[in-house]
Scaffold this motif. Structure first.
Motif, short mmCIF file in Angstrom:
data_model
loop_
_atom_site.label_atom_id
_atom_site.label_comp_id
_atom_site.label_asym_id
_atom_site.label_seq_id
_atom_site.Cartn_x
_atom_site.Cartn_y
_atom_site.Cartn_z
N ASP A 65 0.86 -1.19 0.00
CA ASP A 65 0.00 0.00 0.00
C ASP A 65 0.89 1.24 0.00
O ASP A 65 1.52 1.58 1.01
CB ASP A 65 -0.90 -0.01 1.24
CG ASP A 65 -1.91 1.13 1.21
OD1 ASP A 65 -1.83 1.99 0.31
OD2 ASP A 65 -2.78 1.16 2.11
N GLU A 66 0.93 1.91 -1.13
CA GLU A 66 1.80 3.09 -1.28
C GLU A 66 1.30 4.28 -0.47
O GLU A 66 2.00 5.29 -0.32
CB GLU A 66 1.91 3.47 -2.76
CG GLU A 66 2.52 2.39 -3.63
CD GLU A 66 2.41 2.71 -5.11
OE1 GLU A 66 2.61 3.89 -5.50
OE2 GLU A 66 2.10 1.80 -5.90
N THR A 68 0.59 4.20 2.71
CA THR A 68 1.02 4.10 4.10
C THR A 68 2.52 4.27 4.20
O THR A 68 3.26 4.01 3.24
CB THR A 68 0.64 2.74 4.71
OG1 THR A 68 1.40 1.70 4.07
CG2 THR A 68 -0.86 2.46 4.52
N GLU A 69 2.97 4.69 5.37
CA GLU A 69 4.40 4.90 5.59
C GLU A 69 5.15 3.58 5.50
O GLU A 69 6.24 3.51 4.89
CB GLU A 69 4.62 5.53 6.96
CG GLU A 69 6.07 5.94 7.22
CD GLU A 69 6.23 6.68 8.54
OE1 GLU A 69 7.34 6.60 9.10
OE2 GLU A 69 5.26 7.33 9.00
N GLU A 70 4.58 2.53 6.05
CA GLU A 70 5.22 1.21 6.01
C GLU A 70 5.29 0.69 4.56
O GLU A 70 6.31 0.16 4.14
CB GLU A 70 4.45 0.22 6.87
CG GLU A 70 5.08 -1.17 6.91
CD GLU A 70 4.28 -2.16 7.74
OE1 GLU A 70 4.72 -3.31 7.87
OE2 GLU A 70 3.20 -1.78 8.25
N LEU A 72 5.30 2.47 1.79
CA LEU A 72 6.28 3.26 1.04
C LEU A 72 7.71 2.82 1.36
O LEU A 72 8.57 2.80 0.48
CB LEU A 72 6.11 4.75 1.36
CG LEU A 72 4.99 5.48 0.60
CD1 LEU A 72 4.87 6.91 1.09
CD2 LEU A 72 5.26 5.46 -0.90
N ALA A 73 7.95 2.47 2.62
CA ALA A 73 9.29 2.01 3.02
C ALA A 73 9.64 0.71 2.30
O ALA A 73 10.78 0.52 1.85
CB ALA A 73 9.36 1.83 4.53
N GLU A 76 10.36 1.45 -1.33
CA GLU A 76 11.69 2.05 -1.49
C GLU A 76 12.78 1.00 -1.39
O GLU A 76 13.78 1.04 -2.13
CB GLU A 76 11.89 3.13 -0.42
CG GLU A 76 13.25 3.83 -0.48
CD GLU A 76 13.50 4.56 -1.79
OE1 GLU A 76 14.69 4.79 -2.11
OE2 GLU A 76 12.52 4.88 -2.49
N LYS A 91 6.62 1.30 -9.52
CA LYS A 91 5.86 1.12 -8.29
C LYS A 91 4.68 0.17 -8.55
O LYS A 91 4.27 0.01 -9.70
CB LYS A 91 5.35 2.48 -7.80
CG LYS A 91 6.45 3.42 -7.35
CD LYS A 91 5.89 4.70 -6.75
CE LYS A 91 5.18 5.56 -7.78
NZ LYS A 91 4.79 6.88 -7.23
#
Length: 530
Positions: A65-66, A68-70, A72-73, A76, A91
């Motif tokens: 799930d792009e 959310t912070e998790e 995105l991590a 990356e 992505k």
């Protein structure tokens, strides 16, 4: 995947390509369909790679799930690994399947089947992002402007934005249903299908086909010639590489090439060659293909290659500037190839890159075998001074797209095992007729390779000619001078012919008399004097 499944995949892709074509000619719609297939390939490659990176976390790349912070991590982390390993990144939201699904709405039974959301803007952005994901990395040159020929604003896709979008969304939807079977690492299924499409496009592109495609039988012959006795090559080079198919055929015949080099003048074809390499699993660090004019602006000066193959544009024009007499590629010959016939200029360029243990095979028009003036001087130098011509092989006429002229293959080696002679092979009559095209079959190629290896005289097919004989022929390499292919006609028995004519005359006279008798019985005048 079975051979039948392979053929079905090829046919599916071809049917989708024809659905996209509309009023576009072959080389125009080729750029779109091959670009879309390449985008799908890159997406599936990234998805598989992402799953491997996330395996320890028991996560799937497409499920990240792009927002959310998790998430995105995790994205990356995959990006950093992917750019280093694969050379690019997408992505989850940019993957082919995700975009194809967003583009298509399935309607209920009361609707008309499907409608399309507007995705052209997203598609253009995603293709640009693929290129930008490589900036500042070792793969940047290999992905730079790779999708520039996919003009999503072109009126060829439709008269309105909606028409363009609907067509593209429909094609993406159809492609999304096809399994490229990337999990089968032992089968280059998609690569074979891609080659099939390139060949089909070439068949419909007329004269333009020669700019990007060498017919597979010719590619196979050249590849076999330069890989005889080798199971692995350090390097392979094609100075006029087109779509890269010939280089990939060398890679296949050699069971591997450490590094592939190529140069191509046409920008669109150059992009196609880079796509072709990546799609066939050639790592970005294992090929170096440049876009420039090979004769005027060579890009690989100083490099030597074990295998060199080429199908240069026949009798191309070049500047033939006197300044080239100071160029190491041409200076030793004393003459430059004519401005309107650059065939020998390509030969000279290629020889300057040939390693001492290398083999070079090039397709050329028959004129190079016998034309005089500067070409005669260059030809004599190649044979008398350099002694690097190993074989001359005559091919059938009408085997190339866009031209019916007969061609030949010249094989060169710097260090020859047979320095006192040259092999001549006349394979011009060994082909099958397929519609309007002549085609060399595997058995025809096998016969040529066997003759090259055996290096023996075979009546009406091959002959080993001494350098002394070639010198006596004033270095004219015209194949009929060395391989006798004259077929004696059956002798005509003139007395038998005369007797037959006399017999026919007598039978004709008797027939006339019979007709005249019938006419008299009927009381009418015969149509001739009896």
């Amino acid at each position: 995947m079975s051979e039948e499944q392979r053929r079905q995949l090829q046919q599916q892709l071809w049917n989708i390509a024809n659905a996209l074509r509309g009023k576009m000619n072959a080389d125009e719609f080729r750029d779109y369909i091959l670009g879309f297939i390449f985008y799908k390939y890159l997406s599936e490659k990234i998805a598989r790679f992402g799953d491997e990176v996330l395996e320890a976390d028991k996560l799937k790349f497409t499920d990240l799930d792009e927002a959310t912070e998790e998430g995105l991590a995790m994205v990356e982390a995959v990006r950093e690994a992917a750019v280093q390993e694969l050379g690019y990144f997408l992505k989850p939201s940019e993957l082919f399947h995700s975009l194809a699904q967003r583009g298509t709405n399935r309607l209920d039974a009361g609707g008309n089947g499907e409608s399309f959301n507007f995705i052209l803007g997203d598609l253009a952005r995603i293709l640009k992002n693929i290129e930008q994901s490589t900036l500042g990395t070792d793969s940047a040159d290999d992905f730079s402007n790779l999708f520039e020929d996919l003009d999503l604003t072109s009126s060829k896709l439709g008269a309105t934005e909606k028409a363009k979008n609907d067509l593209v969304a429909k094609v993406l939807s159809h492609l999304d249903k096809i399994d490229f079977n990337l999990s089968d690492t032992n089968a280059d299924v998609l690569g074979d299908a891609y080659e099939y499409l390139i060949g089909e496009f070439a068949a419909g592109a007329g004269k333009k086909a020669g700019e990007f495609y060498t017919p597979q039988p010719v590619s196979t012959l050249l590849a076999k010639l330069v890989t005889i006795g080798r199971t692995k090559l350090k390097s392979a080079y094609d100075p006029t590489c087109g779509s890269g198919s010939l280089l990939l055929r060398v890679k296949r015949e050699a069971h591997g090439v450490d590094k592939i080099y190529g140069q191509e003048l046409n920008r669109t074809t150059y992009n196609l060659a880079r796509m072709n390499m990546i799609l066939h699993g050639v790592h970005y660090s294992d090929f170096d293909i440049r876009q420039e004019d090979t004769l005027e602006h060579p890009q690989h000066l100083g490099l030597q290659f074990q295998a060199i193959v080429a199908n240069p544009p026949f009798s191309a024009h070049w500047s033939a500037s006197p300044l080239f007499m100071n160029d190491d590629r041409f200076s030793q010959y004393g003459r430059l190839a004519p401005a309107k016939k650059a065939d020998f200029a390509f030969v000279q360029h290629m020889l300057s890159h040939l390693a001492d243990d290398g083999t070079m095979a090039v397709v050329l028009p028959h004129g190079v075998l016998f034309r005089g003036a500067a070409e005669g001087v260059i030809r004599r130098y190649l044979i008398e001074k350099m002694n690097c011509l190993d074989a001359v092989i005559g091919l059938p006429a009408n085997i190339f797209y866009g031209t019916g002229i007969p061609t030949c293959v010249l094989v060169f080696k710097r260090c020859r095992k047979n320095p006192d002679d040259v092999l001549f092979v006349d394979a011009s009559q060994h082909f099958d007729k397929v519609k309007t095209q002549n085609v060399m079959r595997p058995e025809h190629i096998k016969k040529i390779i066997a003759a090259y290896k055996a290096r023996k005289d075979e009546e009406k097919y091959s002959r080993v000619a001494s350098l002394k004989e070639i010198a006596e022929n004033d270095y004219n390499l015209n194949i009929p001078r060395y391989v006798e292919t004259f077929e004696a006609e059956e002798p005509i028995d003139l007395e038998a012919v005369a007797a037959e004519l006399t017999k026919l005359e007598e039978e004709s006279r008797k027939t006339d008399e019979t007709i005249a008798a019938f006419c008299r019985e009927l009381g009418i005048t015969p149509p001739f004097k009896a």
